[in-house]
Write an enzyme that holds these catalytic residues in place. Sequence first.
Site, PDB file in Angstrom:
ATOM      1  N   GLU A  74      -4.690  11.001   7.860  1.00 33.63           N
ATOM      2  CA  GLU A  74      -3.567  10.113   7.515  1.00 33.63           C
ATOM      3  C   GLU A  74      -2.591  10.699   6.477  1.00 33.63           C
ATOM      4  OE1 GLU A  74      -5.347   5.742   7.843  1.00 33.63           O
ATOM      5  OE2 GLU A  74      -5.476   6.459   5.800  1.00 33.63           O
ATOM      6  N   TRP A 121      -3.748  -6.948   3.033  1.00 34.53           N
ATOM      7  CA  TRP A 121      -3.070  -6.099   4.016  1.00 34.53           C
ATOM      8  C   TRP A 121      -2.832  -6.864   5.318  1.00 34.53           C
ATOM      9  CZ3 TRP A 121      -3.609  -4.382   8.947  1.00 34.53           C
ATOM     10  CH2 TRP A 121      -2.847  -3.267   9.323  1.00 34.53           C
ATOM     11  N   GLN A 149       4.698   0.245   2.120  1.00 36.55           N
ATOM     12  CA  GLN A 149       4.006  -0.670   3.014  1.00 36.55           C
ATOM     13  C   GLN A 149       3.881  -2.017   2.319  1.00 36.55           C
ATOM     14  OE1 GLN A 149       2.291   0.386   6.407  1.00 36.55           O
ATOM     15  NE2 GLN A 149       4.346   1.082   5.918  1.00 36.55           N
ATOM     16  N   ASN A 179       0.845  -1.205   0.000  1.00 33.84           N
ATOM     17  CA  ASN A 179       0.000   0.000   0.000  1.00 33.84           C
ATOM     18  C   ASN A 179       0.873   1.245   0.000  1.00 33.84           C
ATOM     19  OD1 ASN A 179      -0.357  -1.417   2.799  1.00 33.84           O
ATOM     20  ND2 ASN A 179      -0.884   0.661   3.348  1.00 33.84           N
ATOM     21  N   ASP A 180       0.759   2.129   0.941  1.00 40.61           N
ATOM     22  CA  ASP A 180       1.386   3.460   0.821  1.00 40.61           C
ATOM     23  C   ASP A 180       2.854   3.460   0.376  1.00 40.61           C
ATOM     24  OD1 ASP A 180      -0.870   3.551   2.354  1.00 40.61           O
ATOM     25  OD2 ASP A 180       0.046   4.522   4.074  1.00 40.61           O
ATOM     26  N   ARG A 224       0.451   8.704  13.695  1.00 39.43           N
ATOM     27  CA  ARG A 224       1.173   7.988  12.644  1.00 39.43           C
ATOM     28  C   ARG A 224       1.523   8.842  11.431  1.00 39.43           C
ATOM     29  NH1 ARG A 224      -4.150   6.269  12.403  1.00 39.43           N
ATOM     30  NH2 ARG A 224      -5.145   6.223  10.361  1.00 39.43           N
ATOM     31  N   ASP A 225       2.357   8.213  10.590  1.00 39.22           N
ATOM     32  CA  ASP A 225       2.705   8.688   9.244  1.00 39.22           C
ATOM     33  C   ASP A 225       3.533   9.973   9.244  1.00 39.22           C
ATOM     34  OD1 ASP A 225       1.059   6.549   8.661  1.00 39.22           O
ATOM     35  OD2 ASP A 225      -0.657   7.767   8.074  1.00 39.22           O
ATOM     36  N   PHE A 237       4.511   0.876  10.108  1.00 39.09           N
ATOM     37  CA  PHE A 237       3.562   1.698   9.355  1.00 39.09           C
ATOM     38  C   PHE A 237       4.298   2.826   8.608  1.00 39.09           C
ATOM     39  CE2 PHE A 237      -0.997   0.982  11.131  1.00 39.09           C
ATOM     40  CZ  PHE A 237      -0.875  -0.373  10.910  1.00 39.09           C
TER      41      PHE A 237
HETATM   42  C1  FRU Z   1      -2.849   4.652   4.968  1.00 38.83           C
HETATM   43  C2  FRU Z   1      -2.443   3.899   6.230  1.00 38.83           C
HETATM   44  C3  FRU Z   1      -1.501   4.705   7.088  1.00 38.83           C
HETATM   45  C4  FRU Z   1      -0.764   3.649   7.843  1.00 38.83           C
HETATM   46  C5  FRU Z   1      -0.620   2.576   6.808  1.00 38.83           C
HETATM   47  C6  FRU Z   1      -0.640   1.176   7.333  1.00 38.83           C
HETATM   48  O1  FRU Z   1      -3.167   3.812   3.912  1.00 38.83           O
HETATM   49  O2  FRU Z   1      -3.597   3.520   6.957  1.00 38.83           O
HETATM   50  O3  FRU Z   1      -2.150   5.637   7.907  1.00 38.83           O
HETATM   51  O4  FRU Z   1       0.464   4.103   8.306  1.00 38.83           O
HETATM   52  O5  FRU Z   1      -1.692   2.740   5.907  1.00 38.83           O
HETATM   53  O6  FRU Z   1      -0.377   0.255   6.318  1.00 38.83           O
END
Ligand code: FRU
Length: 530
Positions: free
Chosen positions: A287, A153, A145, A128-129, A242-243, A185
Amino acid sequence: MRYTLFLLGFMVISLISAAQMTVKEFNIESQYLNIPVSMEQERQMVKFVEGADTVTYSVIRISDGEPDYWVFKDVSAWKGKTLKMVFSRHVKGLDKIYQSDRFAGQDSLYREINRPQFHFTTRRGWINDPNGLVYHNGEYHLFYQHNPYETQWENMHWGHAVSTDLLHWTELNTALYPDTLGTMFSGSAVIDHNNSAGWGKDAMVAFYTAAGRKMTQNVAWSLDNGRTLTKYDGNPILGPDRDPKVFWYEPAKVWVMVLYDDNFLVIYNSKDLKSWEYKSRNKGFYECPELFELAVDGDQNNRKWVMYGASGTYMTGDFNGEVFTPDAGKYFYSWGSQYAAQTFNNTPDGRRIQIGWGRIEQRGMPFNQMMLFPAELTLRTTREGVRLFCEPVREIGKLHGRKHSWTDLSGAEANEKLHAVNGDLLHLKMDIGIVGWWTFEVLYRGNSLLNFDGNFNRFNGAPYTCDDPGSLRFKVEMLIDRTSVEAFIGNGKLFISEGLKPAKNNDGLQIRGNTWVYSMEVNELNSVYQ
Ligand code: FRU
């Protein structure tokens, strides 16, 4: 009495689970451990143990019968050593796990039927991200990710790929593994040119969230071009949520972090990348924050800041290193599959280059999701004010193969000409106007990729007006890969990305509607794997 019963129950359960627990030892001689996975199996906890210490852990759906696909773990770091795997439950697949210098399916890697041919996808598992986007010593780094063990996921690790041209990506070893603070994350990376942290001049410093019982912010550094990230022994460095997106703010010579926390984007400052001081916060985003400065219409004396969250809605405004003051928004520039896009730090030519996660199912494949094509972001003045624009990076031109171009055609004539286009990797640019009625569509293999509804003024549902409101004339650019389409409308004022539906017929590109094509250019693209 009740307590004794409870204790007894607890002991029985512990005994049963201990009985089910299986330990396997591997004397590592090869690069990979190949693991069979079945999506029908429950996930089970697997610990990787060296000596007495748990190195990392994941939950994996190890198959009990025929696997749906195989995944792998790169174990080259343990060559000559013993790696123990501790499984919480015995299934037949445990006995099928094997070592090899090839991972299962490697022979057909990148030639799988639904493998995107000019977008980054991972060899195996889920992504993902995008994380830690940074340019350093001639390479663009794309961390992301990653669940290495399944096409859904879970088990967040940081995967890692590098590219010198934003087109050809080489997937490297996993960069960050889950640890006692949690799974890995999203986050970002910077190059510490002045050695503010003391890990060395030009160290790559990565910030990530560990998602354990609590979310914490953590830091890791590398002196070997991101090949090994060493986690800081003073982690965690900051609390929830986070992030973290970190960048250098030159006027105040300070590091800035934007963090998503409790429905705010919170801004911190630091001098040493380890201790962070709260400065301010903005509401209105969720996020994966971003904050960066861009010249308006290329004028370096007229600059604005852009703040956005994971969905890509954004505000423009001012930023003084501590406080972001919005002056306009929220607007959106992106529509469809894109989520959690991030931009590169430290680009060599100052371009603001973004990569977004394309939430696109890769049907029937041992990998899932994709990164969208790298795009350059700019700010431009429009009839409605200053807006964010998003266009594919110019490097796409290096993949151009056979080119077709025509001017001044009716839609029907254009459809005739389009029969000459071959291949399923395409880059289209056209200047098209609606003549009659109020709608037009671009079709590909019988499916609608793009449709403009002039009654509601929408492209694929996204509100859109052209700069000349009376004209119903549009600049449309499109990238078509095996499983995705990206459309950039009005030189990138609106960016749409979607998954391709299964082909309904063999027709290539076709236009529907009463249109006039002022110009059209179709480039057949070469695969990056050729
Ligand atoms: C966004 C998210 C982030 C988190 C990550 C986890 O897609 O939810 O906020 O860090 O994905 O995989």
